[in-house]
Scaffold this motif. Structure first.
Motif, mmCIF file in Angstrom:
data_model
loop_
_atom_site.group_PDB
_atom_site.id
_atom_site.type_symbol
_atom_site.label_atom_id
_atom_site.label_comp_id
_atom_site.label_asym_id
_atom_site.label_seq_id
_atom_site.Cartn_x
_atom_site.Cartn_y
_atom_site.Cartn_z
ATOM 1 N N UNK A 39 0.840 -1.190 0.000
ATOM 2 C CA UNK A 39 0.000 0.000 0.000
ATOM 3 C C UNK A 39 0.883 1.251 0.000
ATOM 4 N N UNK A 40 0.282 2.358 -0.383
ATOM 5 C CA UNK A 40 0.991 3.628 -0.358
ATOM 6 C C UNK A 40 0.265 4.583 0.583
ATOM 7 N N UNK A 41 1.032 5.462 1.204
ATOM 8 C CA UNK A 41 0.476 6.441 2.125
ATOM 9 C C UNK A 41 0.949 7.834 1.715
ATOM 10 N N UNK A 42 0.265 8.839 2.222
ATOM 11 C CA UNK A 42 0.605 10.223 1.933
ATOM 12 C C UNK A 42 0.900 10.912 3.260
ATOM 13 N N UNK A 43 2.101 11.432 3.421
ATOM 14 C CA UNK A 43 2.521 12.069 4.669
ATOM 15 C C UNK A 43 3.374 13.297 4.361
ATOM 16 N N UNK A 44 3.600 14.117 5.385
ATOM 17 C CA UNK A 44 4.416 15.316 5.251
ATOM 18 C C UNK A 44 5.816 15.030 5.806
ATOM 19 N N UNK A 45 6.844 15.498 5.101
ATOM 20 C CA UNK A 45 8.230 15.345 5.558
ATOM 21 C C UNK A 45 8.478 16.377 6.662
ATOM 22 N N UNK A 46 8.846 15.899 7.826
ATOM 23 C CA UNK A 46 9.098 16.757 8.978
ATOM 24 C C UNK A 46 10.594 16.856 9.269
ATOM 25 N N UNK A 47 11.321 15.766 9.077
ATOM 26 C CA UNK A 47 12.753 15.751 9.355
ATOM 27 C C UNK A 47 13.521 15.070 8.239
ATOM 28 N N UNK A 48 14.772 15.503 8.079
ATOM 29 C CA UNK A 48 15.636 14.961 7.037
ATOM 30 C C UNK A 48 16.842 14.277 7.685
ATOM 31 N N UNK A 49 17.603 13.558 6.879
ATOM 32 C CA UNK A 49 18.786 12.876 7.404
ATOM 33 C C UNK A 49 19.688 13.873 8.117
ATOM 34 N N UNK A 50 20.249 13.439 9.227
ATOM 35 C CA UNK A 50 21.118 14.300 10.024
ATOM 36 C C UNK A 50 20.382 15.053 11.111
ATOM 37 N N UNK A 51 19.041 15.192 10.989
ATOM 38 C CA UNK A 51 18.262 15.819 12.050
ATOM 39 C C UNK A 51 18.211 14.882 13.245
ATOM 40 N N UNK A 52 17.836 15.416 14.371
ATOM 41 C CA UNK A 52 17.744 14.621 15.588
ATOM 42 C C UNK A 52 16.300 14.601 16.057
ATOM 43 N N UNK A 53 15.810 13.413 16.392
ATOM 44 C CA UNK A 53 14.472 13.301 16.952
ATOM 45 C C UNK A 53 14.619 13.150 18.463
ATOM 46 N N UNK A 54 13.830 13.917 19.186
ATOM 47 C CA UNK A 54 13.849 13.878 20.637
ATOM 48 C C UNK A 54 12.470 13.472 21.124
ATOM 49 N N UNK A 55 12.404 12.679 22.161
ATOM 50 C CA UNK A 55 11.114 12.269 22.685
ATOM 51 C C UNK A 55 11.131 12.297 24.197
ATOM 52 N N UNK A 56 9.979 12.619 24.763
ATOM 53 C CA UNK A 56 9.807 12.516 26.210
ATOM 54 C C UNK A 56 8.688 11.520 26.513
ATOM 55 N N UNK A 57 8.502 10.561 25.617
ATOM 56 C CA UNK A 57 7.503 9.498 25.682
ATOM 57 C C UNK A 57 6.090 9.973 25.366
ATOM 58 N N UNK A 58 5.828 11.264 25.304
ATOM 59 C CA UNK A 58 4.498 11.758 24.959
ATOM 60 C C UNK A 58 4.504 12.494 23.639
ATOM 61 N N UNK A 59 5.622 13.072 23.275
ATOM 62 C CA UNK A 59 5.668 13.819 22.022
ATOM 63 C C UNK A 59 7.059 13.703 21.415
ATOM 64 N N UNK A 60 7.103 13.958 20.124
ATOM 65 C CA UNK A 60 8.349 13.939 19.388
ATOM 66 C C UNK A 60 8.573 15.319 18.817
ATOM 67 N N UNK A 61 9.796 15.723 18.722
ATOM 68 C CA UNK A 61 10.099 16.953 17.995
ATOM 69 C C UNK A 61 11.466 16.816 17.378
ATOM 70 N N UNK A 62 11.676 17.583 16.348
ATOM 71 C CA UNK A 62 12.867 17.458 15.529
ATOM 72 C C UNK A 62 13.780 18.652 15.784
ATOM 73 N N UNK A 63 15.053 18.388 15.866
ATOM 74 C CA UNK A 63 16.063 19.443 15.936
ATOM 75 C C UNK A 63 16.979 19.258 14.738
ATOM 76 N N UNK A 64 17.207 20.316 14.012
ATOM 77 C CA UNK A 64 18.183 20.235 12.934
ATOM 78 C C UNK A 64 19.547 20.023 13.579
ATOM 79 N N UNK A 65 20.345 19.172 12.996
ATOM 80 C CA UNK A 65 21.631 18.819 13.596
ATOM 81 C C UNK A 65 22.528 20.033 13.784
ATOM 82 N N UNK A 66 22.428 21.019 12.897
ATOM 83 C CA UNK A 66 23.305 22.183 13.013
ATOM 84 C C UNK A 66 23.117 22.893 14.348
ATOM 85 N N UNK A 67 21.871 22.933 14.847
ATOM 86 C CA UNK A 67 21.607 23.601 16.117
ATOM 87 C C UNK A 67 22.302 22.878 17.273
ATOM 88 N N UNK A 68 22.280 21.564 17.254
ATOM 89 C CA UNK A 68 22.934 20.786 18.299
ATOM 90 C C UNK A 68 24.444 20.964 18.197
#
Length: 141
Positions: A39-68
């Motif tokens: 099957x195929x799905x339709x989604x929005x790109x939120x993060x790209x390679x090199x970005x960092x995903x952070x989670x606190x078990x309730x939500x996810x958010x993306x940080x661009x690697x350059x900021x870190x």
């Protein structure tokens, strides 16, 4: 992808951006479903390679690697983080409360992207380019 796209909407999608590696944050893409490759799905790109995903078990958010890399502090709430592997993107639906996306199956290989959605063509009353994410999620840093 509601409210951006609804079940019976028709869209125009192109494959050149995918082939030239020109998929960007905020683009809406058609992807082979990582949970069901038939099957195929339709989604929005939120993060790209090199970005960092952070989670606190309730939500996810993306940080661009350059900021870190510039020394931005990661707070104690952000204890669990992981950099996206090379050749992967993070996908989310615009209706985050009712979306199965990368929060469920993790970063998605770029090779699973089939096309980039450019326009909504049906219904005619909504004809036009695809809007930015209504939550502003795709532009977080």
């Amino acid at each position: 992808m509601e409210p951006t796209l609804y079940t019976n909407d028709m869209v125009f999608a192109e494959t050149i951006s995918r082939r030239l590696f020109r998929i960007n944050r905020g683009d809406v893409v058609v992807v082979c479903n990582p949970m069901d490759p038939h099957t195929q799905i339709c989604k929005r790109v939120i993060g790209m390679e090199g970005d960092i995903v952070c989670t606190n078990n309730k939500s996810y958010w993306i940080k661009k690697y350059e900021h870190i890399a510039r020394g931005e502090k990661i707070t104690s709430v952000q204890l669990f983080w992981q950099r996206f592997p090379i050749g992967h993107v993070w996908l989310e639906g615009d209706n985050m409360e009712h979306s199965s996306d990368s929060r469920l199956y993790g970063p998605v290989p770029y090779a699973l992207i089939r096309s980039r959605v450019v326009w909504k063509i049906w219904p005619l009353s909504n004809f036009g380019s695809i809007d930015k994410c209504p939550t502003g999620r795709s532009h977080e840093n």
